[in-house]
Design an enzyme around this catalytic site. Structure first.
Site, PDB file in Angstrom:
ATOM      1  N   SER A 189      68.388  -2.043 -37.216  1.00  0.00           N
ATOM      2  CA  SER A 189      68.100  -3.296 -37.790  1.00  0.00           C
ATOM      3  C   SER A 189      67.241  -3.385 -39.298  1.00  0.00           C
ATOM      4  O   SER A 189      66.940  -2.039 -39.759  1.00  0.00           O
ATOM      5  CB  SER A 189      66.760  -3.673 -36.908  1.00  0.00           C
ATOM      6  OG  SER A 189      67.362  -4.025 -35.798  1.00  0.00           O
TER       7      SER A 189
HETATM    8  N1  SAM Z   1      66.420  -2.285 -33.165  1.00  0.00           N
HETATM    9  C1  SAM Z   1      67.626  -1.400 -33.029  1.00  0.00           C
HETATM   10  C2  SAM Z   1      67.622  -0.581 -34.340  1.00  0.00           C
HETATM   11  O1  SAM Z   1      66.685  -0.565 -35.339  1.00  0.00           O
HETATM   12  O2  SAM Z   1      68.634   0.445 -34.390  1.00  0.00           O
HETATM   13  C3  SAM Z   1      68.791  -2.172 -33.326  1.00  0.00           C
HETATM   14  C4  SAM Z   1      69.629  -2.323 -32.291  1.00  0.00           C
HETATM   15  S1  SAM Z   1      71.083  -3.083 -32.573  1.00  0.00           S
HETATM   16  C5  SAM Z   1      70.888  -4.450 -33.554  1.00  0.00           C
HETATM   17  C6  SAM Z   1      71.246  -3.758 -30.965  1.00  0.00           C
HETATM   18  C7  SAM Z   1      71.698  -3.023 -29.923  1.00  0.00           C
HETATM   19  O3  SAM Z   1      71.806  -3.780 -28.345  1.00  0.00           O
HETATM   20  C8  SAM Z   1      72.885  -2.443 -29.846  1.00  0.00           C
HETATM   21  O4  SAM Z   1      72.854  -1.057 -29.681  1.00  0.00           O
HETATM   22  C9  SAM Z   1      73.698  -2.765 -28.570  1.00  0.00           C
HETATM   23  O5  SAM Z   1      74.558  -1.691 -28.011  1.00  0.00           O
HETATM   24  C10 SAM Z   1      72.664  -3.252 -27.780  1.00  0.00           C
HETATM   25  N2  SAM Z   1      72.818  -4.038 -26.526  1.00  0.00           N
HETATM   26  C11 SAM Z   1      73.449  -5.298 -26.558  1.00  0.00           C
HETATM   27  N3  SAM Z   1      73.595  -5.869 -25.324  1.00  0.00           N
HETATM   28  C12 SAM Z   1      72.790  -4.929 -24.776  1.00  0.00           C
HETATM   29  C13 SAM Z   1      72.346  -5.327 -23.286  1.00  0.00           C
HETATM   30  N4  SAM Z   1      72.736  -6.134 -22.306  1.00  0.00           N
HETATM   31  N5  SAM Z   1      71.670  -3.963 -22.700  1.00  0.00           N
HETATM   32  C14 SAM Z   1      71.177  -3.112 -23.583  1.00  0.00           C
HETATM   33  N6  SAM Z   1      71.633  -3.001 -24.875  1.00  0.00           N
HETATM   34  C15 SAM Z   1      72.399  -4.040 -25.188  1.00  0.00           C
END
Ligand code: SAM
Length: 217
Positions: free
Chosen positions: A61
């Site tokens: 992010s």
């Molecule tokens: N805050 C994180 C960072 O700074 O790296 C960013 C995370 S990224 C924008 C969103 C994450 O949510 C991804 O790694 C994706 O695989 C995960 N994700 C999506 N759907 C999900 C779910 N149902 N359960 C767990 N993780 C999920």
């Protein structure tokens, strides 16, 4: 590149300048080495004002969004927080410095194992990480003093509301795939919820039972 200098500049120019004033959040972001959460090829951009790819079609992010979402939790210290979407682990690491324990769920195993390695390297010992579908929350550890969701879903899974302690906030992006609104809901003592719209945002999809279907993601 002097990462410590770049990090201080990031906090001044991208975070403080946009009215994030929570001293705890600013301190944690000054202390968290974002460059360790991206591939070596992206390290020189680690303190820029942007998301960056982390593989598997996912992103770390934007620093401002991490600061804004962390501030929105209004942490006092001592909380047990649930995070959905560990991703690189950067947001988790920031939170780990501000709360008592963080429970974080990532659906993509390789991202989870990479994040776990960095937590170990940084000796962050108050993180419970599991691989799975975070759209159903983490029932056997509930209730939480706050829930933060770092992927955007079509609606708010009822499990998130069920797993919030009284007075606790849920910070979650909700809306169509190409744009969402960052919402903060808070559980009131009478069981009702207050709802605030914090800002427009755009996150990768929240995929799972209560999120978007997995279409090759
Ligand atoms: N805050 C994180 C960072 O700074 O790296 C960013 C995370 S990224 C924008 C969103 C994450 O949510 C991804 O790694 C994706 O695989 C995960 N994700 C999506 N759907 C999900 C779910 N149902 N359960 C767990 N993780 C999920």
């Amino acid at each position: 590149m002097d990462y410590a200098v770049a990090r201080r500049r990031m906090v001044e120019n991208q975070i403080k300048a946009r009215n994030i004033t929570d001293e705890g959040v600013l301190r944690a972001m000054r202390a968290t080495p974002r460059h360790l959460f991206v591939d070596e090829g992206y390290r020189q951009h680690a303190y820029s004002d942007s998301t960056l790819p982390i593989g598997e079609k996912q992103t770390i992010s934007q620093p401002f969004m991490v600061a804004a979402m962390t501030s929105a939790l209004e942490l006092k210290g001592g909380e047990r927080i649930l995070e959905i979407g560990t991703g690189s682990g950067y947001q988790t690491a920031v939170l780990a410095q501000l709360v008592s324990r963080i429970y974080t769920i990532e659906r993509i195993p390789i991202l989870a194992s990479r994040a776990r390695r960095i937590f170990d390297h940084l000796r962050l010992t108050n993180i419970n990480l599991k691989v799975g579908d975070g759209t159903i929350g983490w029932k056997d550890q509930a209730p939480f003093n706050g829930i933060i969701v770092t992927a955007g879903g079509p609606e708010i899974p009822v499990e998130f509301l069920d797993q919030l302690a009284v007075g606790a906030p849920l910070v979650v992006p909700v809306g169509p795939l190409d744009r969402q609104v960052l919402l903060r809901l808070r559980r009131n003592i009478d069981g009702s919820f207050t709802r605030e719209e914090l800002m427009d945002c755009r996150f990768v999809p929240l995929i799972g039972e209560r999120g978007w279907p997995n279409e090759g993601q």
